[in-house]
Design a protein around this motif. Structure first.
Motif, mmCIF file in Angstrom:
data_model
loop_
_atom_site.group_PDB
_atom_site.id
_atom_site.type_symbol
_atom_site.label_atom_id
_atom_site.label_comp_id
_atom_site.label_asym_id
_atom_site.label_seq_id
_atom_site.Cartn_x
_atom_site.Cartn_y
_atom_site.Cartn_z
ATOM 1 N N ARG A 10 14.486 -70.075 -38.210
ATOM 2 C CA ARG A 10 13.495 -71.012 -37.796
ATOM 3 C C ARG A 10 12.910 -70.953 -36.414
ATOM 4 O O ARG A 10 11.866 -71.003 -36.237
ATOM 5 C CB ARG A 10 13.992 -72.306 -38.265
ATOM 6 C CG ARG A 10 13.253 -73.402 -37.861
ATOM 7 C CD ARG A 10 13.785 -74.755 -38.586
ATOM 8 N NE ARG A 10 12.693 -75.811 -38.200
ATOM 9 C CZ ARG A 10 13.004 -77.072 -38.628
ATOM 10 N NH1 ARG A 10 14.358 -77.560 -39.368
ATOM 11 N NH2 ARG A 10 12.265 -78.143 -38.313
ATOM 12 N N TYR A 11 13.883 -70.827 -35.301
ATOM 13 C CA TYR A 11 13.484 -70.990 -34.090
ATOM 14 C C TYR A 11 13.342 -69.756 -33.504
ATOM 15 O O TYR A 11 14.394 -69.176 -33.293
ATOM 16 C CB TYR A 11 14.579 -71.979 -33.209
ATOM 17 C CG TYR A 11 14.711 -73.404 -33.898
ATOM 18 C CD1 TYR A 11 13.666 -74.299 -33.812
ATOM 19 C CD2 TYR A 11 15.852 -73.605 -34.448
ATOM 20 C CE1 TYR A 11 13.913 -75.557 -34.506
ATOM 21 C CE2 TYR A 11 16.038 -74.673 -35.442
ATOM 22 C CZ TYR A 11 15.014 -75.507 -35.223
ATOM 23 O OH TYR A 11 15.164 -76.964 -35.642
ATOM 24 N N ARG A 12 12.164 -69.363 -32.839
ATOM 25 C CA ARG A 12 11.891 -67.967 -32.365
ATOM 26 C C ARG A 12 11.939 -68.322 -30.723
ATOM 27 O O ARG A 12 11.028 -69.071 -30.314
ATOM 28 C CB ARG A 12 10.534 -67.294 -32.898
ATOM 29 C CG ARG A 12 10.568 -66.074 -32.428
ATOM 30 C CD ARG A 12 9.287 -65.160 -32.857
ATOM 31 N NE ARG A 12 9.751 -65.050 -34.395
ATOM 32 C CZ ARG A 12 10.285 -64.196 -34.991
ATOM 33 N NH1 ARG A 12 11.016 -63.377 -34.138
ATOM 34 N NH2 ARG A 12 10.578 -64.096 -36.278
ATOM 35 N N LEU A 13 12.977 -67.427 -30.124
ATOM 36 C CA LEU A 13 13.054 -67.809 -28.755
ATOM 37 C C LEU A 13 11.992 -66.946 -28.005
ATOM 38 O O LEU A 13 11.873 -65.752 -28.356
ATOM 39 C CB LEU A 13 14.461 -67.437 -28.399
ATOM 40 C CG LEU A 13 15.395 -68.178 -29.044
ATOM 41 C CD1 LEU A 13 16.802 -67.488 -28.394
ATOM 42 C CD2 LEU A 13 15.374 -69.611 -29.037
ATOM 43 N N LEU A 14 11.074 -67.458 -27.003
ATOM 44 C CA LEU A 14 10.193 -66.861 -26.414
ATOM 45 C C LEU A 14 10.473 -66.257 -25.097
ATOM 46 O O LEU A 14 10.240 -65.044 -24.527
ATOM 47 C CB LEU A 14 8.711 -67.572 -26.459
ATOM 48 C CG LEU A 14 8.427 -68.036 -27.803
ATOM 49 C CD1 LEU A 14 7.181 -69.001 -27.896
ATOM 50 C CD2 LEU A 14 7.924 -66.935 -28.741
ATOM 51 N N GLU A 15 10.816 -67.390 -24.158
ATOM 52 C CA GLU A 15 11.169 -67.006 -22.984
ATOM 53 C C GLU A 15 12.017 -68.030 -22.306
ATOM 54 O O GLU A 15 12.194 -69.320 -22.600
ATOM 55 C CB GLU A 15 9.914 -66.904 -21.795
ATOM 56 C CG GLU A 15 9.214 -68.194 -21.852
ATOM 57 C CD GLU A 15 8.070 -67.926 -20.851
ATOM 58 O OE1 GLU A 15 8.214 -67.197 -19.857
ATOM 59 O OE2 GLU A 15 6.984 -68.678 -20.926
ATOM 60 N N VAL A 16 12.852 -67.841 -21.332
ATOM 61 C CA VAL A 16 13.875 -68.595 -20.574
ATOM 62 C C VAL A 16 12.897 -69.385 -19.517
ATOM 63 O O VAL A 16 12.111 -68.811 -18.637
ATOM 64 C CB VAL A 16 14.793 -67.912 -19.821
ATOM 65 C CG1 VAL A 16 15.670 -68.809 -18.928
ATOM 66 C CG2 VAL A 16 15.713 -66.978 -20.769
ATOM 67 N N ILE A 17 12.950 -70.645 -19.708
ATOM 68 C CA ILE A 17 12.161 -71.611 -18.777
ATOM 69 C C ILE A 17 13.043 -72.276 -17.673
ATOM 70 O O ILE A 17 12.610 -73.133 -16.977
ATOM 71 C CB ILE A 17 11.269 -72.468 -19.392
ATOM 72 C CG1 ILE A 17 11.972 -73.581 -20.530
ATOM 73 C CG2 ILE A 17 10.055 -71.329 -20.384
ATOM 74 C CD1 ILE A 17 11.294 -74.442 -21.270
ATOM 75 N N GLY A 18 14.279 -72.481 -18.111
ATOM 76 C CA GLY A 18 15.232 -73.084 -17.216
ATOM 77 C C GLY A 18 16.721 -72.386 -17.345
ATOM 78 O O GLY A 18 17.101 -71.939 -18.312
ATOM 79 N N ARG A 19 17.324 -72.515 -16.237
ATOM 80 C CA ARG A 19 18.702 -71.978 -16.252
ATOM 81 C C ARG A 19 19.715 -72.560 -15.411
ATOM 82 O O ARG A 19 19.286 -73.079 -14.148
ATOM 83 C CB ARG A 19 18.648 -70.447 -15.656
ATOM 84 C CG ARG A 19 19.868 -69.762 -15.980
ATOM 85 C CD ARG A 19 19.544 -68.208 -15.474
ATOM 86 N NE ARG A 19 19.053 -67.669 -16.685
ATOM 87 C CZ ARG A 19 18.064 -66.851 -16.683
ATOM 88 N NH1 ARG A 19 17.250 -67.053 -15.830
ATOM 89 N NH2 ARG A 19 17.537 -66.232 -17.833
ATOM 90 N N GLY A 20 20.944 -72.912 -15.717
ATOM 91 C CA GLY A 20 21.967 -73.715 -15.067
ATOM 92 C C GLY A 20 23.048 -72.851 -14.908
ATOM 93 O O GLY A 20 23.128 -71.809 -15.447
ATOM 94 N N GLY A 21 24.399 -73.408 -14.482
ATOM 95 C CA GLY A 21 25.680 -72.536 -14.232
ATOM 96 C C GLY A 21 26.054 -72.139 -15.741
ATOM 97 O O GLY A 21 26.588 -70.845 -15.508
ATOM 98 N N MET A 22 26.057 -72.854 -16.432
ATOM 99 C CA MET A 22 26.626 -72.552 -17.809
ATOM 100 C C MET A 22 25.704 -72.439 -19.134
ATOM 101 O O MET A 22 26.123 -72.340 -20.217
ATOM 102 C CB MET A 22 27.783 -73.367 -18.243
ATOM 103 C CG MET A 22 28.798 -73.106 -17.086
ATOM 104 S SD MET A 22 29.700 -71.647 -16.914
ATOM 105 C CE MET A 22 30.884 -71.776 -18.066
ATOM 106 N N GLY A 23 24.285 -72.841 -18.790
ATOM 107 C CA GLY A 23 23.438 -72.567 -19.724
ATOM 108 C C GLY A 23 21.931 -72.441 -19.620
ATOM 109 O O GLY A 23 21.789 -71.972 -18.202
ATOM 110 N N GLU A 24 21.164 -72.318 -20.559
ATOM 111 C CA GLU A 24 19.821 -72.028 -20.322
ATOM 112 C C GLU A 24 18.929 -72.629 -21.343
ATOM 113 O O GLU A 24 19.543 -73.020 -22.352
ATOM 114 C CB GLU A 24 19.481 -70.386 -20.244
ATOM 115 C CG GLU A 24 20.043 -69.657 -21.492
ATOM 116 C CD GLU A 24 20.046 -68.379 -21.292
ATOM 117 O OE1 GLU A 24 19.854 -67.599 -20.143
ATOM 118 O OE2 GLU A 24 20.091 -67.595 -22.415
ATOM 119 N N VAL A 25 17.438 -72.768 -20.772
ATOM 120 C CA VAL A 25 16.830 -73.494 -21.822
ATOM 121 C C VAL A 25 15.518 -72.531 -22.162
ATOM 122 O O VAL A 25 14.873 -71.628 -21.392
ATOM 123 C CB VAL A 25 16.244 -74.588 -21.233
ATOM 124 C CG1 VAL A 25 15.174 -75.378 -21.983
ATOM 125 C CG2 VAL A 25 17.124 -75.764 -20.916
#
Length: 780
Positions: A10-25
């Motif tokens: 269902r969810y198609r990932l397009l590009e990373v718009i945020g990044r932290g130490g242990m995760g990303e958005v």
């Protein structure tokens, strides 16, 4: 996770718009509902991490989903869904177009924000906090990076990763581990630092820190090490904000200082009281207040703390270490040896680093990227946007389903970094990326400048300013063609991005022409199986679908599938995702028998790779059910949805959105079989559960509300059906707008229901309104 691209089917990932130490958005597309979303993923944790810490992190991530999903306020980020993909938790949220307060300060060259903006932000955050506190939720990590300001001025609180629920069964008041620190030093309350009881007034202290920083440009305690910052929060009165910025209204300064009181009882009673006081202070804001270019920069060294009471020790910003005798103790104190030492901060602060505050001083030093093992940035590090990270040869992942348009070969999973892409000549079409802007080698200034302009165009796209982004990419493409040549990969990257921007701006015919030219050139220069060629072909397929050219779209999706299968193999997740696109295209062509076979191939492939109960496998089985229903094989579809509901309930829980989606399919097929009383009971139960779990205005809840009305109509209960249709159309108009396609579809439902009730004049008038709205949407 990044290799999967399509998660939950269902969810198609397009590009990373945020990044932290242990995760990303990730910026992503919800293909079921056709809307843009943000997907936050917890990074896989390796064996170097303590199992207890891993457990805490995963539970904290789940807690964020539960907490945020329970909140319905314009000042809080909306959460749509939560799940796991290959064991990695992910959270699906509304996609916000804007900047967090940390970024706004950086955009303002580390000067404070305009006074009227500060007061407006303060009022909105206080209102949102008042709401969350009424729900029994304490955020515990309020900071500039967790507060977003959207393009329309709306302010939203984000990231409830370490929030505490004050009430409710099954919730502990603390969730911590020996390696994990709750909070970010620049914004932590004294009671957080001391390990005392934390309630809503701790958030008020953090709000005071945020308002101090956006008002003055620096946090209230701005030192280089965590220990000095924590001691400042605990022991040192803050300098009044007006010592940094004289034109701040005195009532507003008083509010900030009251919020920064050392003891909770000395702070305002609640956020509602803060909001009322800010509203009063707004009257003191000068009309047309502007940024403060005349504010002199602060010195590189932090300001001296306020003088302590007579006789109290003056603590230096050095954490206590092993006792090294009188000489060591004297080095840490400037008071006489007979003075009574101040109580120390808790032991966990001794190895604590400062984390990442919103901006630094007015002379910021370069900040290294967050360390994946840094306990402070684990969940509380600033989410940094991808703005400015694109270099020559690395296009943005902006199109639905795009695998990326970056330079360099498309390598199968696990291939060595220097391995050539399959089907390409390892000795050709290799280009060296330039160094980051600001440090170009001799002779590379034009390329570095073009890289900056390319990045600026990508940022326009991220803000949804597609027409401007398209024009910017056109200009960069023309200049790159002049400097590098028409077939250089960077030139083609700019042209690809222009095609994407044209498509998003609604100029789909022009987008298709541009994308087709880029695909032909990439085919010639990079080869038909290069990832960039395939990405452009896939983008063309989406544009063809928007133009209603479903046969052509199917042909291109099939070509993408063939290329992925050749390079990655038939079982690779991206290949299987392409197979599902082919199935969707077959369905749009009405070729449901073929679509059914293809959907079953997808489900079988995912079951082999991930197991029968994996969420992506279950999502593929849901698509099989859709095809069965379209083929009027209702009995088979009904049994499939019964099994799917049981599996979803077992794996994800009975109230998970995907479980409810399976139950919705079950109810629809009960209706197809003419079992309308059963269908009505199922639809009502699903609608009630969705309203409780997702909210009354959630799109899935409204779909269920419409299904209830459909069932009532088939049972001849048209007056009740009309009430249901009107509730749905009213909610859609309120949430989506009067001219949104879903709103217009609901108005059509109303009109047909009015016809059944014999109210023909009203029905005709409603049909006319819908037709006029369609003309507004498609002028000419």
């Amino acid at each position: 996770m990044a290799d999967t691209r399509l998660i939950h089917g269902r969810y198609r990932l397009l590009e990373v718009i945020g990044r932290g130490g242990m995760g990303e958005v990730w910026r992503a597309t919800d293909e079921s509902l056709g809307r843009r979303v943000a997907v936050k993923c917890l990074k896989p944790l390796g064996p170097q991490h303590d199992p207890g810490s891993v457990r805490v992190l995963r539970e904290r991530f789940r807690r964020e989903a539960r907490v945020a999903a329970s909140l319905q306020h314009r000042g809080v980020t909306v959460v749509h869904d939560f799940g796991e993909c290959d064991g990695t938790p992910f959270l699906v949220m509304e996609h916000l177009e804007g900047r967090n307060l940390s970024q706004l300060l950086e955009d303002n060259k580390h000067h404070p924000l305009p006074v009227d903006d500060v007061v407006d932000i303060a009022e909105q955050v206080a209102d949102a906090l008042a709401y969350t506190h009424r729900q029994g939720i304490v955020h515990r990590d309020l900071k500039p990076a967790n507060i977003m300001r959207l393009a329309d001025g709306t302010v939203k609180i984000c990231d409830f990763g370490i929030a505490r629920l004050d009430a409710g069964p099954g919730h502990s008041s603390r969730l911590t581990s020996g390696e994990i620190t709750l909070g970010t030093p620049h914004y932590m309350s004294p009671e957080q630092i001391g390990g005392g009881r934390v309630d809503h007034r701790s958030d008020l202290y953090s709000l005071g820190c945020v308002l101090y920083e956006i008002s003055t440009g620096v946090p209230p305690f701005d030192q280089d090490d965590a220990w000095g910052i924590l001691v400042g929060h605990r022991d040192t009165p803050p300098e009044p904000p007006r010592t940094h910025r004289a034109e701040l209204p005195a009532p507003f300064e008083r509010i900030v200082l009251d919020l920064l009181a050392k003891t909770p009882d000395a702070r305002p009673a609640d956020a509602g009281d803060v909001r009322r006081r800010i509203s009063d202070a707004r009257r003191a804001v000068p009309a047309g207040a502007t940024p403060l270019p005349a504010v002199p920069p602060h010195p590189a060294t932090p300001p001296h703390p306020a003088t302590p009471p007579h006789g109290a020790p003056v603590l230096l910003a050095t954490p206590p270490g092993p006792d090294t005798g009188a000489q060591g103790r004297a080095a840490r104190r400037t008071d006489p040896p007979s003075a009574v030492p101040a109580p120390r901060a808790p032991a966990w602060t001794r190895t604590m680093t400062t984390g990442r505050k919103a901006v630094g001083t007015h002379h910021p030093r370069p900040v290294p990227p967050p360390d994946d093992d840094d306990p402070v940035t684990t969940l509380t590090g600033t989410w940094t946007t991808g703005a400015g990270t694109s270099h020559l040869g690395t296009g943005a992942r902006t199109g639905p389903g795009a695998l990326g348009t970056g330079g360099g070969p498309w390598r199968p999973q696990g291939a060595a970094p220097d391995a050539p892409a399959a089907g390409t000549d390892s000795g050709t079409h290799r280009f060296t990326l330039p160094p980051p802007p600001g440090r170009p080698p001799r002779g590379s200034e034009p390329q570095a400048a073009l890289a900056d302009r390319h990045g600026a165009a990508l940022r326009l796209a991220r803000l949804g300013r597609w027409a401007e982004a398209g024009e910017a990419h056109r200009a960069v493409a023309a200049e790159r063609e002049r400097v590098l040549g028409a077939d250089h990969p960077d030139t083609l990257t700019s042209r690809h991005e222009r095609g994407v921007a044209l498509s998003r701006a609604g100029r789909v015919a022009a987008a298709l022409r541009e994308l087709d030219r880029v695909a032909e050139a990439r085919d010639r220069v990079l080869g038909p199986d290069h990832r960039d060629t395939v990405a452009t072909r896939q983008e063309s397929a989406y544009v063809l679908t928007r133009l209603g050219r479903h046969a052509d779209a199917h042909r291109v999706h099939a070509a993408v599938l063939s290329a992925r299968a050749r390079v990655l193999g038939a079982g690779h997740p991206d290949t299987v995702a392409a197979l599902q696109e082919v199935a969707h295209a077959l369905g749009r062509l009405g070729r449901w028998e073929e679509a059914l076979r293809t959907c079953r191939e997808v489900a079988d492939a995912r079951a082999r790779a991930r197991g029968a109960d994996h969420p992506d496998t279950l999502a593929a089985r849901y698509e099989v059910g859709i095809a069965l229903g379209r083929l009027d094989r209702g009995h088979e579809a009904l049994e499939l949805y019964r099994d799917l509901t049981a599996a979803r309930s077992r794996v994800q829980g009975p109230e998970h959105p995907e479980t409810l989606r399976a139950r919705h399919g079950l109810g629809v097929n009960l209706g197809r079989l003419g079992r309308w009383e059963e269908a009505l009971r199922e639809a009502r139960d699903v609608a009630a559960t969705r309203a409780r779990v997702l909210g009354p205005d959630h799109p899935d809840t409204l779909v269920s509300g419409r299904e209830v009305a459909v069932c009532l109509g088939w049972l001849g209960r048209w007056a009740e059906a009309l009430t249901g249709y009107r509730l749905v159309s009213g909610a859609r108009e309120r949430v989506l707008g009067p001219d949104h396609p879903d709103t217009l579809a609901s108005r059509n439902d109303e009109a047909q229901c009015l016809e059944q009730l014999g109210r023909h004049t009203e029905a005709v008038e409603l049909h006319r309104r819908v037709a006029a709205a369609h003309r507004r949407r498609t002028p000419g």
